[in-house]
Design a protein around this motif. Sequence first.
Motif, PDB file in Angstrom:
ATOM      1  N   TYR A 297       0.842  -1.199   0.000  1.00  0.00           N
ATOM      2  CA  TYR A 297       0.000   0.000   0.000  1.00  0.00           C
ATOM      3  C   TYR A 297       0.878   1.249   0.000  1.00  0.00           C
ATOM      4  N   PRO A 298       0.398   2.310  -0.652  1.00  0.00           N
ATOM      5  CA  PRO A 298       1.152   3.565  -0.599  1.00  0.00           C
ATOM      6  C   PRO A 298       1.019   4.192   0.794  1.00  0.00           C
ATOM      7  N   GLY A 299       1.943   5.063   1.134  1.00  0.00           N
ATOM      8  CA  GLY A 299       1.834   5.798   2.396  1.00  0.00           C
ATOM      9  C   GLY A 299       2.410   5.017   3.567  1.00  0.00           C
ATOM     10  N   ASP A 300       2.424   5.680   4.717  1.00  0.00           N
ATOM     11  CA  ASP A 300       2.986   5.090   5.931  1.00  0.00           C
ATOM     12  C   ASP A 300       1.961   4.148   6.559  1.00  0.00           C
ATOM     13  N   ILE A 301       2.369   2.919   6.798  1.00  0.00           N
ATOM     14  CA  ILE A 301       1.397   1.935   7.291  1.00  0.00           C
ATOM     15  C   ILE A 301       0.882   2.288   8.683  1.00  0.00           C
ATOM     16  N   PHE A 302       1.711   2.967   9.487  1.00  0.00           N
ATOM     17  CA  PHE A 302       1.230   3.397  10.804  1.00  0.00           C
ATOM     18  C   PHE A 302       0.097   4.406  10.657  1.00  0.00           C
ATOM     19  N   TRP A 303       0.184   5.200   9.635  1.00  0.00           N
ATOM     20  CA  TRP A 303      -0.807   6.261   9.425  1.00  0.00           C
ATOM     21  C   TRP A 303      -2.091   5.691   8.822  1.00  0.00           C
ATOM     22  N   THR A 304      -1.948   4.913   7.734  1.00  0.00           N
ATOM     23  CA  THR A 304      -3.142   4.434   7.020  1.00  0.00           C
ATOM     24  C   THR A 304      -3.686   3.133   7.601  1.00  0.00           C
TER      25      THR A 304
END
Lengths: 430, 326
Positions: A297-304
């Motif tokens: 997945y794109p983006g930071d996994i902690f965030w999304t």
Amino acid sequence: MLFSTIRFIGNGWIEDFYIEPDFHFSYYGFGWLPYPSPSLIYALFAGLVVFSVLIVCGLFYRLAAIGFFIVFTYIELLDKSTYLNHYYYVTLISFLLIFLPANRCFSLDVFFGMKKKSETVAAWHLGILKFQIGVVYCFAGLAKLNSDWLFNAQPLKMWLHTAHHWPLVGPLMTQDWVAYVFSWTGCLFDLSIVFFLLSRRTRIYAYGFVVIFHLLTWLLFPIGVFPWVMIVGTTIFLSENFHRKVLQGITSFWPGRSQISASLIENIRPSLKIITVSLLSVYVLFQLTFPLRGYFYPGDIFWTESGYRFSWRVMLMEKAGSAYFYLRDPETGKETEVSPGEHLTALQEKQMSSQPDMILQFAGHLQKKYADTVITTGHSTFRMRNPEVYAEVYVALNGRRSQLYVSKSRNLMAINNDLSPRIWLEEFKE
Amino acid sequence: MLENVASAVIIPSYETMNSALESLHTNAIAFSANVDATTLSNLRAAFVDAYIQFQHSKMFNFGPAEDYGVKAAMDTYPTDTASIEANITAGSYILGSAANIDAIGLPALDYLLYFGGDMEVLDQFTTAPAAANRKIYLTDLTLKMKSEFQPVVDQWNGTYAATFQEADGVDVGSSTSLLFNEFVQDIELLKNAQIGIPGGQFSGGEPLQEMVSAYFSGQSKTLALENISGLLNCFKGANGLGFDDYILDVQGEDAQTDLAADITAQFVLIEAKLNALGSVFSEDVMTNYSGFNAAFLEIKKLVTYTKTDMASLLGLLVTYSDSDGD
């Protein structure tokens, strides 16, 4: 399992988690599961106790294992706000137990003659359990390879600080360098421990490390039974000799004591080979790939949090949020704030406030609950026909200040709650 | 921190509150013995003083205060004037019953002492048919508050202060966790009950003047300002160790942002927004949506700072879920 179930009941968690809330966060794809009545929930927990006693005694073993797996998994699937990695672990182990002949020796099934006694197990029986434990440690270690953990020693820096009042070691826990030592040691431990456990020469020392490591985490962090599960679970790596001695130790109290034979391990019977091997491969492949989905997945996994659950990301982040919800009637343009606390328990609200899929689920719940209702506050009343739901959410991650997570400009009803990338979240600023 | 908060913040505020309630009861007795403009004015002054003191002690709603249900019994509003009148007419009632929760406490006094002009109020206590009952109801209310608050103070001066200090750490049930949860909850109460609901935030923008605190005496602005100053005093531990020092200690000196300073600044900002509002909220709220909205948004920011940034940094768990109204 027995202990954990009793702990769950003893803490009054059945009431708090499964009966009190009037809304439940179902898992993606499992929304169709019927929600049990309060008395049925108590019955299910009682069932868990019975099944785990039966498993321990080895009485009606296979039925009990199937029963435990189904009931435990069903309860876990009811509300994701109680999700914990070690519950997932219990689910997997209880699934494996169905196929393992853990009632062959030293069980009531044998005692009552319902099962032919055998003192040996097949190599794959042990292998699959070792594999499962290896998966947990390795993926937990991999997940620690991120900049917050390694270069900021977060969230450990904050978490260790909570032990500042301890006698003797308290002042040490507030030192930055201690947090770095814990972070790096924890990461190296997770990544390497399985290999040391597998090697005959290092095995006994490695097990010593396992015990120390998990006892430390048990003392420092509120993580329930997980350390004990792992301390007991990893004994599977110890030598045959060790297990034989333990068994002999216990057997000496048993009427009609029996001798434990020299070798406990045999090879798989040839007739079973192909089907066993193919089923095992599917399971192994799933365990090796499923936890990796988050990396795509794109983006930071902690965030999304896309692909965050069921991937052995254990004790990795400190995330908290404040979520404000608003209903707007599109016809009149009138808007009102709704307090999540009126609809959720404290635990549910805490979990929901920083997890995107739960924010959408709760928004959907509000939409349904308030559609075609009249909202009354004081002398004011206004009708909501088909309300739009908005949220303003702020999230603080790993010691950073809170930042906007969901903007109030998005109508949450227009977003599909699925597995696609969560582009509707605000961008994460390092 | 716990030691200082107990000795420099909580106990002093409780002592002041306790003597304010004693004075309130004494004045209520003096008034009912001799109803005139002077005793009424004295009683009203004692009432306002008690209500103000309450803004400095209501956020410590745990331990003894929680056991005695002080917060709900003292300050559930809007008060139910119909059931107050029904109680007075009947002359018999159980003030501690759940049904009477909005017919007692400071909001009930607010109604009894300020429902109309001075002469109207005095008439109700002298010539009206239920005047005798009304006097008894008044002193029953003040006696109830006084006698329920006394044991809370006694326990803090007795063994509870030590219990409070011994329950260290940040786990659920620890004193820091209790203090923090009530602190944040009281900020949310300010946001929703004192400003948000009257300001129309929960009613599609329609202002609800009857929902302000101290509606009859028109003291809502004073109370909101006192509440903010009481909360700030709690945050700073008066002049000693408080949450602000704890935050500084955890975030370290090399931190890029100073959460403690930001929270303190937010308190000051809220105070300014409240000060900008008209002096009688029930009137101002009808015409000043933007002013109330501005104050509301700043208090919301404080909720986020405390509930999210502060909780996360200190490892504290928010354990309450009811956040709407008293």
